[in-house]
Design an enzyme around this catalytic site. Structure first.
Site, PDB file in Angstrom:
ATOM      1  N   LEU A 129       0.836  -1.207   0.000  1.00  0.00           N
ATOM      2  CA  LEU A 129       0.000   0.000   0.000  1.00  0.00           C
ATOM      3  C   LEU A 129       0.873   1.261   0.000  1.00  0.00           C
ATOM      4  CD1 LEU A 129      -2.747  -1.154   2.559  1.00  0.00           C
ATOM      5  CD2 LEU A 129      -2.852  -1.228   0.063  1.00  0.00           C
ATOM      6  N   SER A 130       2.128   1.077  -0.420  1.00  0.00           N
ATOM      7  CA  SER A 130       3.030   2.202  -0.660  1.00  0.00           C
ATOM      8  C   SER A 130       3.469   2.959   0.586  1.00  0.00           C
ATOM      9  CB  SER A 130       2.408   3.208  -1.643  1.00  0.00           C
ATOM     10  OG  SER A 130       2.302   2.610  -2.874  1.00  0.00           O
ATOM     11  N   SER A 131       3.872   2.219   1.601  1.00  0.00           N
ATOM     12  CA  SER A 131       4.420   2.920   2.758  1.00  0.00           C
ATOM     13  C   SER A 131       5.710   3.640   2.361  1.00  0.00           C
ATOM     14  CB  SER A 131       4.659   1.966   3.929  1.00  0.00           C
ATOM     15  OG  SER A 131       5.476   0.901   3.538  1.00  0.00           O
ATOM     16  N   SER A 132       6.500   3.051   1.471  1.00  0.00           N
ATOM     17  CA  SER A 132       7.758   3.720   1.114  1.00  0.00           C
ATOM     18  C   SER A 132       7.499   4.986   0.298  1.00  0.00           C
ATOM     19  CB  SER A 132       8.728   2.774   0.418  1.00  0.00           C
ATOM     20  OG  SER A 132       8.162   2.233  -0.731  1.00  0.00           O
ATOM     21  N   ASP A 177       2.802   5.358  -7.429  1.00  0.00           N
ATOM     22  CA  ASP A 177       2.639   5.424  -5.974  1.00  0.00           C
ATOM     23  C   ASP A 177       2.910   6.830  -5.453  1.00  0.00           C
ATOM     24  OD1 ASP A 177       2.445   2.779  -6.516  1.00  0.00           O
ATOM     25  OD2 ASP A 177       4.271   2.175  -5.469  1.00  0.00           O
TER      26      ASP A 177
HETATM   27  C1  GLA Z   1       4.839  -0.761  -7.353  1.00  0.00           C
HETATM   28  C2  GLA Z   1       5.541   0.402  -8.061  1.00  0.00           C
HETATM   29  C3  GLA Z   1       4.571   1.180  -8.961  1.00  0.00           C
HETATM   30  C4  GLA Z   1       3.795   0.242  -9.873  1.00  0.00           C
HETATM   31  C5  GLA Z   1       3.201  -0.935  -9.088  1.00  0.00           C
HETATM   32  C6  GLA Z   1       2.570  -1.963  -9.981  1.00  0.00           C
HETATM   33  O1  GLA Z   1       3.905  -0.285  -6.435  1.00  0.00           O
HETATM   34  O2  GLA Z   1       6.112   1.294  -7.128  1.00  0.00           O
HETATM   35  O3  GLA Z   1       5.267   2.153  -9.691  1.00  0.00           O
HETATM   36  O4  GLA Z   1       4.594  -0.207 -10.922  1.00  0.00           O
HETATM   37  O5  GLA Z   1       4.175  -1.586  -8.296  1.00  0.00           O
HETATM   38  O6  GLA Z   1       1.487  -1.450 -10.658  1.00  0.00           O
END
Ligand code: GLA
Length: 390
Positions: A129-132, A177
């Site tokens: 879920l993009s913590s980084s 993200d």
């Molecule tokens: C990760 C990457 C994104 C994207 C997704 C897959 O989250 O950071 O840029 O490529 O995977 O959709």
């Protein structure tokens, strides 16, 4: 914890660790509804920002010392560096903020004094879920605000964050993200063309349904090396397709064009990867069209197809998540369900009718516990605002 409590806790801990008071900032994580592994292929994505994310309390110093601590680390120990040594990799979590200091400086925004920062995030780490990304965009945001880098626009926070992750940390990610974290809007999803960076905000009008995120509790640790491999495979496919098409990315091809040219791709695995990238881009268009027409059923069907393609052609799922989606598809009231984010574990995103959410949770929780001996976590979410000062 409510935001008010988090703010109070951050100030208390900041005073304890560093003394004094910090300025507070927040950047969200994201969930991607559809358009997976298309962003580094010049395709379209459809993410929204979450209300979960990363917080920072930060205060400038008079010398060249930088101190960082995180409440997510057991000891919340202070990591100390100088402005000069901040752009060296350390092998710890501080590489994300270090990367941002480095990427900011690359764009001409150099800090002239150090600072003390305390981080706290409520996105489960390794959950996809993009913590980084939220940590990167957050760092770019407070640097801009504290040091008056007023030429840095909101969207630049995304580019700087991406550069930190890709060029400094070494995960060759796309822009989705960081874009979602910087540019999110309450109750809206973002339809972004990663080729032109043109985007639209669309209301996620789901009437009697909600977005439910299910955390498989499988940490996506392999993700970064496999991710870079997928990216390289797509680039190889472009190279082979160039014999017929004048293209720089797979996102420029329609499925029809792909079908006409696919025999040029001599490697079976690479052909599958390319097929996913092209068809997923088309699915993302179709899904957004369906949403505009209030056709949530079609949106859900496309989510399911996206999962099948990520599972079979792109090979970025895992057995636990494949089971989870299979169970979800069989439950009445589940409109669509798929893996979300980079893959190899992490979360599924589902659209589920309000009156079926409890049934869904109970059913999959029990089966999952029995089969994998892990306890699923669920988050029913509304899209939130992009990075901001509190
Ligand atoms: C990760 C990457 C994104 C994207 C997704 C897959 O989250 O950071 O840029 O490529 O995977 O959709």
């Amino acid at each position: 914890m409510e935001e008010k409590e988090i703010k109070r806790m951050m100030q208390e801990k900041f005073a304890e660790i560093y003394g004094g008071e910090g300025e507070l900032f927040f950047a969200p994580g994201r969930v991607n509804m559809i358009g997976e592994h298309t962003d580094y292929n010049g395709g379209h994505v459809f993410p929204c920002a979450l209300t979960l994310g990363t917080y920072a309390a930060v205060k400038k110093r008079g010398d060249d010392v930088i101190r960082m601590a995180s409440l997510n680390m057991d000891d919340a120990a202070i990591r100390e560096m100088t402005i000069a040594s901040a752009s060296e990799k350390s092998g710890s979590w501080t590489d994300y903020p270090r990367g941002v200091i480095w990427a900011m400086a690359e764009k001409g925004n150099t800090i002239d004094t150090g600072f003390d920062v305390l981080y706290y995030g409520n996105i489960p780490a390794g959950s996809g879920l993009s913590s980084s990304a939220s940590l990167e965009v957050l760092t770019a945001l407070y640097l801009r605000e504290l040091y008056g880098f007023d030429k840095v626009e909101q969207i630049d926070l995304a580019f700087i964050g991406q550069s930190a992750e890709s060029d400094f940390v070494g995960m060759k990610c796309g822009i989705m993200d960081q874009f979602a974290s910087a540019m999110g809007k309450e109750n809206k999803a973002m339809f972004l063309d990663t080729n032109t960076m043109k985007f639209d905000y669309l209301p996620l009008a789901l009437s009697d349904a909600k977005i439910v995120i299910t955390n498989s509790m499988v940490k996506h640790e392999l993700a970064s090396s496999e991710y870079n491999t997928r990216r390289a495979e797509c680039e190889k496919a472009v190279g082979m397709l160039k014999a017929k098409y004048d293209i720089a990315t797979l996102g420029e091809l329609t499925p029809e064009q792909f079908e006409e040219g696919k025999d040029l791709i001599t490697d079976e695995t690479i052909a599958k990867r390319a097929k996913h990238a092209v068809y997923e881009n088309a699915r993302t268009f179709a899904a957004v069209e369906a949403l505009k027409n209030n056709d949530i059923a079609t949106f859900g069907k496309l989510m399911n197809e996206s999962h099948v393609s990520l599972r079979d052609d792109y090979a970025v799922s895992c057995p636990e998540i494949d089971e989870l989606t299979r169970w979800a598809w069989d439950i009445e009231g589940v409109i669509g369900s798929r893996i979300t984010g980079g893959g190899f574990g992490g979360c599924t995103v589902s659209i589920i009718k309000n009156d079926a959410i409890d049934t869904y949770k109970d059913a999959v929780f029990a089966k999952y516990k029995e089969q994998f001996d892990k306890e699923l976590e669920f988050y029913v979410v509304d899209p939130g605002e992009g990075a901001h000062k509190l």
